[in-house]
Design an enzyme around this catalytic site. Structure first.
Site, PDB file in Angstrom:
ATOM      1  N   GLU A 189      48.701  40.131  89.987  1.00 21.18           N
ATOM      2  CA  GLU A 189      47.901  41.346  90.237  1.00 21.18           C
ATOM      3  C   GLU A 189      48.732  42.602  90.000  1.00 21.18           C
ATOM      4  O   GLU A 189      48.214  43.629  89.572  1.00 21.18           O
ATOM      5  CB  GLU A 189      47.311  41.321  91.654  1.00 21.18           C
ATOM      6  N   HIS A 215      48.471  43.685  86.498  1.00 21.04           N
ATOM      7  CA  HIS A 215      47.254  44.484  86.285  1.00 21.04           C
ATOM      8  C   HIS A 215      47.451  45.896  86.844  1.00 21.04           C
ATOM      9  O   HIS A 215      47.088  46.886  86.215  1.00 21.04           O
ATOM     10  CB  HIS A 215      46.060  43.842  87.008  1.00 21.04           C
TER      11      HIS A 215
HETATM   12 ZN    ZN Z   1      44.124  38.569  85.985  1.00 17.80          ZN
END
Ligand code: ZN
Length: 500
Positions: free
Chosen positions: A266, A269
Site C-alpha cells: 500500500e 501506492h
Molecule cells: Zn495494489
C-alpha cells in the site's frame, strides 16, 4: 491561445475542481466506512454517499463542459501540451459519463449490488448455480455498456482500456503469451527443488509492536506522515491522494509478514499518489495513469525491494529487536526463505509472486472467452477447473475455492485482473532500468536509504500524471516497450539460487 479559449480552459478547470472536492470527500467517507464506521451507521453512510455520488455525477456531466471542450478542440494545435493532456482525458471521461443513460447506470449499479450479495452467499454455500443468472446479467450489462460507447466490436477491449488506457486484449494476449510457458517451466523447477518451505513458524507477535515496526518501516521508505496515515482494516487498501493519503493494513499475531508486506504494498501506492503534482490534483495532470501503472509501484516496493536480501540486511536487526523471543529460534536464512516462499495455492490472494501471475493468465483467458461469446456462464465452473489444472497446476476442490473465490466479477469489474500481472511486468522492467542508472541502490537499501530510488520514480513516473498512456510511460521510463522478459529474468534471479 485566444482569449475565448483561455476563458474556456479556466472554466473547465473550475468545473474539474468542483468535481474533485466531491470526489475526494466521497473517497474519505469510503475510507472511514472501512476503518471507523460503527456498524449501526452503515445505512446512514450509504445514503450520505449516494447523495454525494449523485452530485459528483451531475457536476461531471454538466452540458457546459461539452461546450468548453468543443471550443478548445476547435483550435487544438494552439493549446499547450499540458492543456492538450487535460482536454483529451476530460473528453474521454465526459463522453463515457454522458453517453450512458441515467437509467442504465442506475440499473447497472443496482444489479452489481445484488450480484455481490448473491456471490457472497453462493460462495458460502458453494453453490455456483445460484449465482449464475446474476453473473450472466452482469456480463450482458457490461457488453451493453461497451456498445453504448461504440465498442460493440470489441466489448472486452473497452473494459481493459477503462482500467489501463491504451491497452487492448490483443496486446495483453501477446504479453501473457510470452510469459506463460517460461513461467510454467520456472514454477516446475522451483517445486521440484529439494528445498522445501517450512510450515509457518511465526507465533505470538504482539499487534501493537507490529504496528510500531510497520510505521517505522514505511516512514523510512519515504511515506510522508504529514500528509497521510496508516490505519487498520479487514482488507488493506490505499485511498485519497497526495493531499491526504489514507492507507490501511491488517495485523495477525501469527503472521507478521502479512502486515509488513501489505503495508509495503500500500505504501507503493501511497508514494505514487504523494509524488503526483499536488497543484494539479483536480485534473488529469495530477492523476495516475491507470491501474497497471499504480500496481507497478506497489509491486516494485513489495517484491523487488521488500523481498530482497539488501532490504532485510537493514530491517532484520530492527525486526529482531522488536521481537527478540519470537524470532530467537529462526535463522536469517529461514526468515529469508519464509519471505520468499513459493507453493501452489488454489487461491489467488494467498499466492506468492511467482505463481500469482498464472492465476491472472487463467482469469484473462476466461474473461476474454466470456465476452467474445466463446464460453457460456453455465460452463464456466468446468472450464475454470480444467484451465486451472493446465495453467495454475492444480484443480480447486470445489467452486468456493475455484470460480467463486474472487469478488471482482460480482461487482462488474471486468478487464481489471490483467492489470495485476501487467503491473508485475512493469515493476520488473522499472527495476532493471533504475538498477542500471543507479548501480549503488542495493548498498543504499542496506543502509536504509530509499531516497535515490524514490527520486528516480518521482522523476520517471510520478511527476508526469496522465501525460502518457500505459505503454508510453513504460517506454519513456525504461527506454523499451513493455515486455515479459524483465519479469522472467527477475523471478529467475531471485528464486533459482534459493530453490536449486
Ligand atoms: Zn495494489
Amino acid at each position: 491561445m485566444e482569449r475565448m479559449q483561455a476563458n474556456a480552459f479556466e472554466q473547465l478547470l473550475q468545473a474539474l475542481r468542483n468535481q474533485y472536492w466531491l470526489g475526494s470527500t466521497l473517497s474519505l467517507l469510503g475510507w472511514d466506512e472501512q476503518v471507523n464506521l460503527p456498524s449501526g451507521s452503515a445505512e446512514h453512510r450509504a445514503e450520505q454517499s449516494a447523495f454525494l455520488a449523485g452530485l459528483h455525477h451531475r457536476e461531471g456531466t454538466r452540458p457546459e463542459i461539452d461546450g468548453w471542450l468543443a471550443e478548445l478542440e476547435a483550435d487544438f494545435e494552439q493549446l499547450t501540451e499540458e492543456q492538450r493532456t487535460v482536454v483529451r482525458w476530460v473528453r474521454r471521461d465526459y463522453d463515457r459519463a454522458r453517453k450512458l443513460p441515467e437509467k442504465f447506470v442506475a440499473e447497472k449499479t443496482e444489479h452489481a449490488s445484488r450480484a455481490f450479495h448473491a456471490w457472497a452467499d453462493a460462495r458460502k454455500r458453494n453453490d455456483f448455480a445460484a449465482y449464475e443468472p446474476f453473473l450472466e446479467r452482469n456480463i450482458a450489462l457490461a457488453q451493453e455498456e461497451a456498445a453504448l460507447l461504440g465498442w460493440e466490436e470489441n466489448p472486452y477491449d473497452y473494459h481493459v482500456d477503462r482500467h489501463d488506457p491504451g491497452m487492448t486484449a490483443a496486446r495483453i494476449e501477446e504479453l501473457f503469451g510470452g510469459l506463460r510457458a517460461p513461467l510454467l517451466e520456472l514454477v516446475g523447477t522451483i517445486l521440484d527443488s529439494p528445498v522445501k518451505v517450512a510450515p509457518d513458524f511465526f507465533r505470538g507477535f504482539e499487534v501493537e509492536r507490529q504496528e510500531l515496526f510497520v510505521r517505522k518501516l514505511i516512514g523510512l521508505l519515504g511515506f510522508d506522515f504529514d500528509r497521510g496515515r496508516i490505519d487498520r482494516s479487514l482488507h488493506p487498501f490505499c485511498s485519497g491522494d497526495g493531499a491526504d493519503t489514507r492507507m490501511t493494513t491488517r495485523y495477525d499475531r501469527d503472521n507478521p509478514l502479512d502486515a509488513i508486506f501489505s503495508a509495503i504494498h500500500e505504501t507503493g501506492h501511497g508514494l505514487y499518489e504523494q509524488g503526483l503534482p499536488l497543484e494539479h490534483r483536480s485534473n488529469p495532470l495530477g492523476e495516475a495513469v491507470g491501474m497497471a501503472v499504480h500496481e507497478s509501484q506497489s509491486r516494485l516496493w513489495e517484491n523487488q525491494i521488500g523481498q530482497s536480501r539488501a532490504f532485510w540486511k537493514h530491517f532484520e536487526p530492527l525486526f529482531r529487536q522488536a521481537f527478540r523471543s519470537q524470532l530467537s529460534g529462526i535463522s536469517s536464512d529461514e526468515l529469508y526463505l519464509a519471505i520468499n516462499a513459493v507453493r501452489l495455492n488454489p487461491i489467488r490472494v494467498d499466492s506468492d509472486e511467482v505463481t500469482y501471475n498464472l492465476h491472472i493468465i487463467l482469469r484473462f483467458e476466461l474473461e476474454k472467452a466470456l465476452f467474445l461469446g466463446d464460453l457460456k456462464v453455465r460452463d464456466l465452473p468446468g472450464e475454470w477447473n480444467r484451465l486451472s489444472k493446465e495453467i495454475v497446476g492444480l484443480e480447486p476442490k470445489n467452486d468456493a475455492e475455484g470460480v467463486l473465490q474472487d469478488v471482482h466479477w460480482s461487482g462488474a469489474a471486468f478487464g481489471y485482473f490483467p492489470s495485476y500481472c501487467l503491473g508485475n511486468m512493469m515493476a520488473a522492467q522499472l527495476w532493471y532500468a533504475v538498477a542500471e542508472e543507479l548501480p549503488d541502490l542495493e548498498n543504499d537499501f542496506e543502509r536504509g536509504d530509499f531516497a535515490p530510488l524514490l527520486g528516480w520514480l518521482r522523476e520517471k513516473i510520478h511527476r508526469h500524471g496522465r501525460r502518457f498512456d500505459t505503454d508510453e510511460i513504460v517506454q519513456q521510463a525504461t527506454g523499451k516497450p513493455l515486455a515479459p522478459d524483465a519479469l522472467l529474468r527477475y523471478l529467475k534471479e531471485r528464486y533459482l539460487p534459493l530453490y536449486r
